[in-house]
Design a protein around this motif. Structure first.
Motif, PDB file in Angstrom:
ATOM      1  N   PRO A 103       0.809  -1.222   0.000  1.00 31.66           N
ATOM      2  CA  PRO A 103       0.000   0.000   0.000  1.00 31.66           C
ATOM      3  C   PRO A 103       0.840   1.269   0.000  1.00 31.66           C
ATOM      4  O   PRO A 103       0.502   2.244  -0.688  1.00 31.66           O
ATOM      5  CB  PRO A 103      -0.828  -0.125   1.297  1.00 31.66           C
ATOM      6  CG  PRO A 103      -0.862  -1.586   1.573  1.00 31.66           C
ATOM      7  CD  PRO A 103       0.461  -2.103   1.129  1.00 31.66           C
ATOM      8  N   LEU A 104       1.944   1.272   0.757  1.00 32.34           N
ATOM      9  CA  LEU A 104       2.809   2.449   0.788  1.00 32.34           C
ATOM     10  C   LEU A 104       3.474   2.673  -0.563  1.00 32.34           C
ATOM     11  O   LEU A 104       3.542   3.808  -1.063  1.00 32.34           O
ATOM     12  CB  LEU A 104       3.862   2.294   1.882  1.00 32.34           C
ATOM     13  CG  LEU A 104       4.880   3.437   1.994  1.00 32.34           C
ATOM     14  CD1 LEU A 104       4.182   4.754   2.293  1.00 32.34           C
ATOM     15  CD2 LEU A 104       5.927   3.122   3.060  1.00 32.34           C
ATOM     16  N   LEU A 105       3.959   1.594  -1.177  1.00 34.33           N
ATOM     17  CA  LEU A 105       4.607   1.723  -2.485  1.00 34.33           C
ATOM     18  C   LEU A 105       3.627   2.237  -3.533  1.00 34.33           C
ATOM     19  O   LEU A 105       3.973   3.106  -4.350  1.00 34.33           O
ATOM     20  CB  LEU A 105       5.185   0.369  -2.915  1.00 34.33           C
ATOM     21  CG  LEU A 105       6.365  -0.167  -2.104  1.00 34.33           C
ATOM     22  CD1 LEU A 105       6.731  -1.570  -2.561  1.00 34.33           C
ATOM     23  CD2 LEU A 105       7.567   0.762  -2.227  1.00 34.33           C
ATOM     24  N   LYS A 106       2.407   1.703  -3.508  1.00 31.40           N
ATOM     25  CA  LYS A 106       1.426   2.146  -4.503  1.00 31.40           C
ATOM     26  C   LYS A 106       1.028   3.600  -4.260  1.00 31.40           C
ATOM     27  O   LYS A 106       0.827   4.363  -5.215  1.00 31.40           O
ATOM     28  CB  LYS A 106       0.191   1.244  -4.474  1.00 31.40           C
ATOM     29  CG  LYS A 106      -0.788   1.526  -5.620  1.00 31.40           C
ATOM     30  CD  LYS A 106      -1.756   0.409  -5.806  1.00 31.40           C
ATOM     31  CE  LYS A 106      -2.766   0.685  -6.923  1.00 31.40           C
ATOM     32  NZ  LYS A 106      -2.137   0.858  -8.243  1.00 31.40           N
ATOM     33  N   ARG A 107       0.925   4.002  -2.979  1.00 29.59           N
ATOM     34  CA  ARG A 107       0.585   5.391  -2.688  1.00 29.59           C
ATOM     35  C   ARG A 107       1.701   6.335  -3.131  1.00 29.59           C
ATOM     36  O   ARG A 107       1.431   7.414  -3.699  1.00 29.59           O
ATOM     37  CB  ARG A 107       0.320   5.549  -1.186  1.00 29.59           C
ATOM     38  CG  ARG A 107      -0.086   6.965  -0.770  1.00 29.59           C
ATOM     39  CD  ARG A 107      -1.335   7.397  -1.511  1.00 29.59           C
ATOM     40  NE  ARG A 107      -1.717   8.773  -1.194  1.00 29.59           N
ATOM     41  CZ  ARG A 107      -2.405   9.559  -1.998  1.00 29.59           C
ATOM     42  NH1 ARG A 107      -2.791   9.108  -3.190  1.00 29.59           N
ATOM     43  NH2 ARG A 107      -2.732  10.781  -1.640  1.00 29.59           N
TER      44      ARG A 107
ATOM     45  N   TYR B 138     -18.555   4.290  -6.949  1.00 28.48           N
ATOM     46  CA  TYR B 138     -18.069   3.336  -5.960  1.00 28.48           C
ATOM     47  C   TYR B 138     -16.545   3.348  -5.934  1.00 28.48           C
ATOM     48  O   TYR B 138     -15.882   3.249  -6.971  1.00 28.48           O
ATOM     49  CB  TYR B 138     -18.564   1.920  -6.276  1.00 28.48           C
ATOM     50  CG  TYR B 138     -20.039   1.724  -6.018  1.00 28.48           C
ATOM     51  CD1 TYR B 138     -20.547   1.853  -4.732  1.00 28.48           C
ATOM     52  CD2 TYR B 138     -20.914   1.421  -7.057  1.00 28.48           C
ATOM     53  CE1 TYR B 138     -21.901   1.669  -4.486  1.00 28.48           C
ATOM     54  CE2 TYR B 138     -22.265   1.239  -6.820  1.00 28.48           C
ATOM     55  CZ  TYR B 138     -22.746   1.374  -5.528  1.00 28.48           C
ATOM     56  OH  TYR B 138     -24.083   1.199  -5.283  1.00 28.48           O
ATOM     57  N   GLY B 139     -15.987   3.440  -4.710  1.00 33.78           N
ATOM     58  CA  GLY B 139     -14.549   3.416  -4.533  1.00 33.78           C
ATOM     59  C   GLY B 139     -14.115   2.224  -3.700  1.00 33.78           C
ATOM     60  O   GLY B 139     -14.776   1.184  -3.669  1.00 33.78           O
ATOM     61  N   TYR B 140     -12.998   2.396  -3.019  1.00 32.98           N
ATOM     62  CA  TYR B 140     -12.446   1.311  -2.203  1.00 32.98           C
ATOM     63  C   TYR B 140     -13.440   0.866  -1.137  1.00 32.98           C
ATOM     64  O   TYR B 140     -14.098   1.678  -0.503  1.00 32.98           O
ATOM     65  CB  TYR B 140     -11.149   1.783  -1.544  1.00 32.98           C
ATOM     66  CG  TYR B 140     -10.588   0.809  -0.537  1.00 32.98           C
ATOM     67  CD1 TYR B 140     -10.053  -0.414  -0.938  1.00 32.98           C
ATOM     68  CD2 TYR B 140     -10.610   1.096   0.825  1.00 32.98           C
ATOM     69  CE1 TYR B 140      -9.548  -1.313  -0.020  1.00 32.98           C
ATOM     70  CE2 TYR B 140     -10.103   0.207   1.751  1.00 32.98           C
ATOM     71  CZ  TYR B 140      -9.572  -0.993   1.324  1.00 32.98           C
ATOM     72  OH  TYR B 140      -9.079  -1.888   2.242  1.00 32.98           O
ATOM     73  N   ASN B 141     -13.557  -0.451  -0.962  1.00 38.79           N
ATOM     74  CA  ASN B 141     -14.425  -1.058   0.047  1.00 38.79           C
ATOM     75  C   ASN B 141     -15.893  -0.676  -0.165  1.00 38.79           C
ATOM     76  O   ASN B 141     -16.662  -0.578   0.780  1.00 38.79           O
ATOM     77  CB  ASN B 141     -13.971  -0.657   1.452  1.00 38.79           C
ATOM     78  CG  ASN B 141     -14.408  -1.663   2.499  1.00 38.79           C
ATOM     79  OD1 ASN B 141     -14.790  -2.784   2.180  1.00 38.79           O
ATOM     80  ND2 ASN B 141     -14.375  -1.251   3.754  1.00 38.79           N
ATOM     81  N   ASN B 142     -16.269  -0.456  -1.422  1.00 42.27           N
ATOM     82  CA  ASN B 142     -17.650  -0.153  -1.798  1.00 42.27           C
ATOM     83  C   ASN B 142     -18.153   1.191  -1.261  1.00 42.27           C
ATOM     84  O   ASN B 142     -19.351   1.445  -1.217  1.00 42.27           O
ATOM     85  CB  ASN B 142     -18.595  -1.263  -1.337  1.00 42.27           C
ATOM     86  CG  ASN B 142     -19.539  -1.702  -2.439  1.00 42.27           C
ATOM     87  OD1 ASN B 142     -19.161  -1.737  -3.610  1.00 42.27           O
ATOM     88  ND2 ASN B 142     -20.760  -2.038  -2.083  1.00 42.27           N
ATOM     89  N   ARG B 143     -17.220   2.061  -0.850  1.00 40.11           N
ATOM     90  CA  ARG B 143     -17.616   3.372  -0.350  1.00 40.11           C
ATOM     91  C   ARG B 143     -17.824   4.327  -1.515  1.00 40.11           C
ATOM     92  O   ARG B 143     -17.160   4.241  -2.542  1.00 40.11           O
ATOM     93  CB  ARG B 143     -16.532   3.931   0.583  1.00 40.11           C
ATOM     94  CG  ARG B 143     -16.324   3.095   1.840  1.00 40.11           C
ATOM     95  CD  ARG B 143     -15.079   3.525   2.570  1.00 40.11           C
ATOM     96  NE  ARG B 143     -14.822   2.677   3.731  1.00 40.11           N
ATOM     97  CZ  ARG B 143     -13.640   2.575   4.319  1.00 40.11           C
ATOM     98  NH1 ARG B 143     -12.607   3.261   3.862  1.00 40.11           N
ATOM     99  NH2 ARG B 143     -13.483   1.791   5.374  1.00 40.11           N
TER     100      ARG B 143
ATOM    101  N   GLY C 211      -6.243  10.894  -2.648  1.00 35.59           N
ATOM    102  CA  GLY C 211      -6.227   9.563  -2.046  1.00 35.59           C
ATOM    103  C   GLY C 211      -7.447   8.719  -2.289  1.00 35.59           C
ATOM    104  O   GLY C 211      -7.510   7.570  -1.823  1.00 35.59           O
ATOM    105  N   SER C 212      -8.454   9.212  -3.011  1.00 34.20           N
ATOM    106  CA  SER C 212      -9.653   8.408  -3.252  1.00 34.20           C
ATOM    107  C   SER C 212      -9.523   7.518  -4.486  1.00 34.20           C
ATOM    108  O   SER C 212     -10.340   6.609  -4.669  1.00 34.20           O
ATOM    109  CB  SER C 212     -10.878   9.315  -3.415  1.00 34.20           C
ATOM    110  OG  SER C 212     -10.715  10.198  -4.520  1.00 34.20           O
TER     111      SER C 212
END
Length: 475
Positions: free
Chosen positions: A278-282, A322-327, A381-382
């Motif tokens: 996650p850190l590398l992708k961010r 819809y984004g991460y975790n269906n939010r 970050g979204s």
């Protein structure tokens, strides 16, 4: 005499893989030392008789690093190319060599051109050697050549799946010769075209004659008593016996096994990004989005001006998707429709010559320039630069909501959505007027999630521009 000859043949077959691994190690050693000797000898650095010592140290370090990184494991003769692992192993070895190079006068005095030449030429030779070995093994497997004659014990549904899988994914380590079952009525059943060899006494005779060296037990795990009797008999024979997994479960696990407290378990699903991922992708997202935004700023200002001149209304169009975790997240786009005809929930997908789309809108949708404001979503970050494309809440395929059309649709939301994605560069963008189109999109999205890496992201980004220029499905 005959028994001794059979035993010698069995032992020779069993040791062949060991000898082949030794030959591969020697080949790797030669591919590292030969270019190194040439480049260091031509570097102009004073040799002082240290060339042999330096190369010997490099060779030992290479073999240790390659062994530690698993290059000589079970995948050596498998179907996977493993080029990335090969490149990573040599790169890490070379970095380690350079870190201790200050203690080796020859490396310390060598020119940067010579060192880079050594690295590049060895890398190329290692990759070519891997391709050659992989191609050779594949050709032998297709011809039915295998080191260990293999028999499947049990004509069952799981055994049938196992036979089909091994036939499709054969390598030179195992050669299927047929299947065995005590039940005589099973002779009429075919297992992936394999011949019926007989019952357990026949299997015992084959083992003692060296005609079967690997037995894969494919009995139902519920048949505990029968399995115990057969395994007890097989343990008395000079043969390798493996208990095959339930192939239905293994299919759901995508052939992954994880140990929990030392107990192997099927890995059905796991976090797609874990550890440092996650850190590398961010970091990748922030760096690339910042650079892209800086480069695209003049173009974005020009597009904003054209949109204002073309039709009244705001420059940006905001839509819940819809984004991460269906939010639900708010996604930014350049406005491409007339304000009074905008479809905030995307209940009606855009079609060719859609009257709702403005003149500028047709151009920016065709070229995907309307997606540029999503760089702000990435910085916020979204969203990510690469990932499954976010869809609006009411988007449909052939009149059916996406989540109703594909049962695994929401699995796409295990990662952040992206500006571009694996499905898009493979031609799946634009209108989804059939269920097949959304099904294929989801398949590509899930494949991306299962196989994520920074290299995969960069590969998709490189393919994005040609995919956009050649696409004709976006309007």
């Amino acid at each position: 005499m005959l028994i001794r000859n059979v035993d010698s043949l069995v032992q020779a077959r069993a040791e062949t893989l060991t000898y082949m691994r030794l030959l591969v190690r020697l080949l790797h050693l030669a591919l590292v030392l030969a270019p190194g000797g040439v480049w260091l000898a031509q570097s102009g650095a004073p040799l002082h008789g240290l060339l042999a010592a330096t190369l010997s140290f490099a060779g030992v370090l290479t073999l240790l690093a390659f062994q530690a990184l698993g290059l000589y494991g079970s995948g050596l003769f498998g179907r996977q190319l493993q080029l990335r692992r090969q490149a990573t192993a040599w790169s890490l070895t070379f970095i380690a060599l350079m870190l201790v190079g200050g203690q080796l006068p020859l490396l310390a005095a060598a020119s940067i051109e010579a060192l880079l030449g050594w690295y590049a030429s060895t890398l190329a030779l290692l990759l070519l050697a891997r391709l050659a070995l992989h191609g050779w093994c594949r050709r032998l497997a297709r011809r039915g050549v295998g080191l260990l004659p293999t028999v499947i014990l049990g004509c069952t549904a799981s055994g049938n799946r196992l036979a089909a899988y091994l036939t499709e994914n054969a390598d030179i380590r195992a050669r299927l010769v047929g299947y065995v079952d005590d039940r005589t009525d099973r002779q009429a059943f075919g297992m992936a075209g394999l011949p019926y060899l007989g019952d357990m006494p026949q299997l015992e005779r084959m083992v003692r004659a060296g005609q079967a060296q690997l037995v894969l037990v494919a009995l139902p795990w519920s048949a505990v008593e029968r399995m115990g009797d057969l395994v007890s008999l097989l343990r008395r024979l000079p043969v390798t016996v493996l208990l095959a997994p339930d192939m239905a479960g293994l299919q759901h696990a995508h052939h992954r096994v994880t140990a929990v407290a030392g107990l192997p378990m099927f890995n059905i699903s796991e976090l797609p990004l874990k550890g440092w991922s996650p850190l590398l992708k961010r970091c990748e997202d922030v760096l690339l989005a910042a650079v892209a935004l800086a480069l695209a700023a003049p173009l974005m200002l020009l597009l904003a001006l054209l949109i204002k001149l073309d039709s009244p209304g705001p420059v940006l169009f905001r839509q819940k998707r819809y984004g991460y975790n269906n939010r639900l997240i708010e996604v930014y786009k350049f406005r491409s429709m007339y304000v009074e005809q905008a479809d905030a929930d995307a209940e009606a997908q855009t079609t060719r010559r859609d009257p709702r789309v403005t003149r500028v809108g047709r151009f920016i949708r065709k070229t995907s320039l309307d997606e540029l404001p999503q760089l702000l979503n990435v910085l916020g970050g979204s969203m990510s630069m690469v990932g499954p494309r976010p869809h609006a809440t009411a988007t449909k395929a052939a009149g059916v909501l996406f989540e109703d059309a594909v049962s695994e649709y929401t699995a796409r939301h295990r990662v952040k959505p992206g500006i571009t994605g694996w499905a898009q560069v493979n031609g799946y963008r634009g209108e989804t007027d059939t269920l097949a189109k959304i099904e294929r999109r989801v398949e590509y999205d899930l494949e991306y999630i299962e196989n994520w890496s920074l290299w995969f992201d960069f590969y998709i980004l490189i393919r994005t521009l040609p995919a956009v220029l050649s696409a004709d499905a976006a309007y």
